[in-house]
Design an enzyme around this catalytic site. Structure first.
Site, PDB file in Angstrom:
ATOM      1  CG  ASP A  82       0.368  -2.316   7.320  1.00  0.00           C
ATOM      2  OD1 ASP A  82      -0.753  -2.741   7.661  1.00  0.00           O
ATOM      3  OD2 ASP A  82       0.544  -1.189   6.837  1.00  0.00           O
ATOM      4  NE  ARG A 101      -9.278  -3.167  -3.115  1.00  0.00           N
ATOM      5  CZ  ARG A 101      -8.851  -2.566  -2.018  1.00  0.00           C
ATOM      6  NH1 ARG A 101      -7.733  -2.956  -1.422  1.00  0.00           N
ATOM      7  NH2 ARG A 101      -9.533  -1.577  -1.479  1.00  0.00           N
ATOM      8  CE1 TYR A 117      -9.077   2.484   6.552  1.00  0.00           C
ATOM      9  CE2 TYR A 117      -8.236   3.723   8.417  1.00  0.00           C
ATOM     10  CZ  TYR A 117      -8.083   3.260   7.127  1.00  0.00           C
ATOM     11  OH  TYR A 117      -6.937   3.553   6.434  1.00  0.00           O
ATOM     12  CE  LYS A 118      -7.512  -0.386   4.788  1.00  0.00           C
ATOM     13  NZ  LYS A 118      -6.071  -0.401   4.584  1.00  0.00           N
ATOM     14  CG  PHE A 166      -1.988   0.930   1.257  1.00  0.00           C
ATOM     15  CD1 PHE A 166      -3.234   0.553   0.787  1.00  0.00           C
ATOM     16  CD2 PHE A 166      -1.810   2.233   1.711  1.00  0.00           C
ATOM     17  CE1 PHE A 166      -4.292   1.459   0.788  1.00  0.00           C
ATOM     18  CE2 PHE A 166      -2.861   3.130   1.710  1.00  0.00           C
ATOM     19  CZ  PHE A 166      -4.096   2.737   1.245  1.00  0.00           C
TER      20      PHE A 166
HETATM   21  C1  LIG Z   1      -5.486   0.848   4.584  1.00  0.00           C
HETATM   22  C2  LIG Z   1      -3.988   0.824   4.711  1.00  0.00           C
HETATM   23  C3  LIG Z   1      -3.293   1.932   5.198  1.00  0.00           C
HETATM   24  C4  LIG Z   1      -4.023   3.187   5.571  1.00  0.00           C
HETATM   25  O1  LIG Z   1      -3.203   4.128   6.176  1.00  0.00           O
HETATM   26  P1  LIG Z   1      -3.857   5.379   6.908  1.00  0.00           P
HETATM   27  O2  LIG Z   1      -2.707   6.189   7.341  1.00  0.00           O
HETATM   28  O3  LIG Z   1      -4.663   4.843   8.062  1.00  0.00           O
HETATM   29  O4  LIG Z   1      -4.716   6.084   5.915  1.00  0.00           O
HETATM   30  C5  LIG Z   1      -1.918   1.843   5.317  1.00  0.00           C
HETATM   31  N1  LIG Z   1      -1.264   0.718   4.967  1.00  0.00           N
HETATM   32  C6  LIG Z   1      -1.905  -0.367   4.493  1.00  0.00           C
HETATM   33  C7  LIG Z   1      -1.133  -1.593   4.139  1.00  0.00           C
HETATM   34  C8  LIG Z   1      -3.281  -0.342   4.339  1.00  0.00           C
HETATM   35  O5  LIG Z   1      -3.922  -1.400   3.851  1.00  0.00           O
END
Ligand SMILES: *Cc1c(COP(=O)(O)O)cnc(C)c1O
Length: 398
Positions: A190, A357, A213-214, A125
């Site tokens: 992560d 997705r 939030y996921k 990400f």
């Molecule tokens: C959803 C997600 C994020 C989101 O980061 P925020 O700082 O909370 O917006 C970061 N890393 C990964 C791998 C994610 O899936």
């Protein structure tokens, strides 16, 4: 075998089936985006109302003591810990995943001052990788190396996602962690795309981060979490030393003295109203068997893959053991295809350049939803319904 009645029978025998009633889901919507924003738990509105009206409205600034706002980063951390294989005093909640990535990778780098390489996955990400690049630039003299190079013997720290956000591919956490640590590097996981979707265990890792939030359903903008292995708690440094990580924030001392334990990784004032929504989400998780969640997740994703058949090329691993709780499919016109699906009540999302997705949150997704989503997808593709002009225009958030 794969017809709608069979799916209804699977729902009737599903040990998690009653959890669906605990969520607010609009009529006529098949919601397959719980991997991006989890659905609203039914009791969240009342908990947030209570935080706003009773706590803020009734107690005013006294809420920091009376309502436990000040301790929320730690109390919710302790409640969340079992979902990632951690224990009490090892998880602090607050800020965003991006910030937590920065804090943990920096802390890990400081624990290996003799090494000047940070390993990161260029396919991760993007915010994770951006944070690593920004940190390396600030520290100076650091090389950022791609995980795919597979060389860790001179690395200070390796940052990786357990489940890939784009393809849903899943890493073997114990195996990768052992390999990285055997090479003398520290491991940061992560778990944004695995927590709440499967049994997660970061207890071997040095640090871990994730969002709520996921799959955890704590709502838009809900705070992230940060785990530190107890073996590092005494020495690990918070490079964002805000007052809430201070040993005595209300002594208002001119110099930073880190708090004992995990609190030192707190930064500033917690987002109290978002914590209320997180607490309501955790009320649900405390009654859930993660073994059952993973078993249903595997069944849902496998069923979807079977139903799609060879209509589209699979971007996710075919073997369920190597997959998170999402199925990704390639289509060169993925964006208008997804818009056409959403127009027909099937909500997935699109990730550039060509991935559709579909996330399957086991607490509220039914087998019959999987059936219906696959049927709508087949129709959209066969009749080329996505070619309608209105589907081509991009919205700001895809
Ligand atoms: C959803 C997600 C994020 C989101 O980061 P925020 O700082 O909370 O917006 C970061 N890393 C990964 C791998 C994610 O899936």
């Amino acid at each position: 075998m794969l017809d709608r009645d069979h799916c209804l029978a699977l729902d009737a025998g599903d040990p998690l089936r009653d959890f669906r009633d605990e969520f607010v889901l609009p009529e006529g919507v098949v919601y397959l985006v719980g991997n991006s924003l989890g659905a609203l738990p039914r009791r969240t509105a009342e908990r947030v109302r209570q935080a706003v009206e009773d706590e803020w409205g009734g107690q005013l600034v006294g809420g920091w003591n009376l309502a436990g706002w000040y301790e929320q980063p730690l109390t919710t951390g302790d409640r969340l810990a079992p979902l990632i294989g951690a224990g009490p005093g090892q998880v602090v909640v607050g800020n965003t995943t991006s910030i937590a990535v920065y804090q943990t990778v920096a802390a890990a780098a400081r624990l290996r001052p003799d090494r000047r390489v940070i390993v990161s996955d260029v396919r991760n990400f993007p915010t994770d990788h951006y944070m690593v690049q920004g940190l390396a630039g600030l520290l100076g003299g650091y090389e950022v190396r791609d995980f795919a190079e597979g060389r860790f013997d001179d690395a200070a720290v390796v940052l990786l996602s357990e489940v890939d956000y784009r393809t849903g591919a899943r890493h073997d956490v114990p195996a990768v962690t052992a390999r990285v640590q055997a090479a003398g590097a520290l491991m940061v996981w992560d778990v944004c795309h695995s927590v709440g979707a499967m049994e997660v265990d970061v207890s071997m890792a040095d640090f871990a981060v994730g969002c709520t939030y996921k799959y955890l359903n704590a709502g838009p903008g809900a705070p992230a979490f940060l785990y530190v292995n107890p073996r590092h708690l005494a020495a690990a440094e918070n490079v964002l030393p805000g007052w809430h990580g201070h040993a005595e924030p209300f002594a208002f001392e001119p110099g930073f003295r880190p708090a004992e334990g995990i609190r030192r990784f707190a930064v500033g004032t917690p987002h109290v109203l978002s914590f209320a929504a997180l607490e309501a989400a955790l009320d649900v998780w405390e009654r859930v068997s993660m073994r059952q969640v993973r078993a249903k997740s595997v069944a849902l994703t496998s069923l979807f893959i079977d139903l799609v058949g060879d209509a589209l090329e699979l971007a996710s691993p075919l073997d369920a053991a190597d997959r998170g709780s999402q199925v990704s499919l390639y289509h060169p016109d993925g964006y208008p295809v997804m818009r056409a699906l959403i127009d027909r009540g099937v909500h997935g999302d699109f990730r550039a350049p060509d991935i559709l997705r579909f996330g399957f949150a086991p607490l509220y997704t039914r087998f019959v939803d999987v059936h219906d989503a696959a049927a709508v997808l087949a129709e959209v593709l066969e009749k080329e319904l996505w070619r309608e002009e209105k589907y081509a225009r991009r919205l700001a958030v895809t």
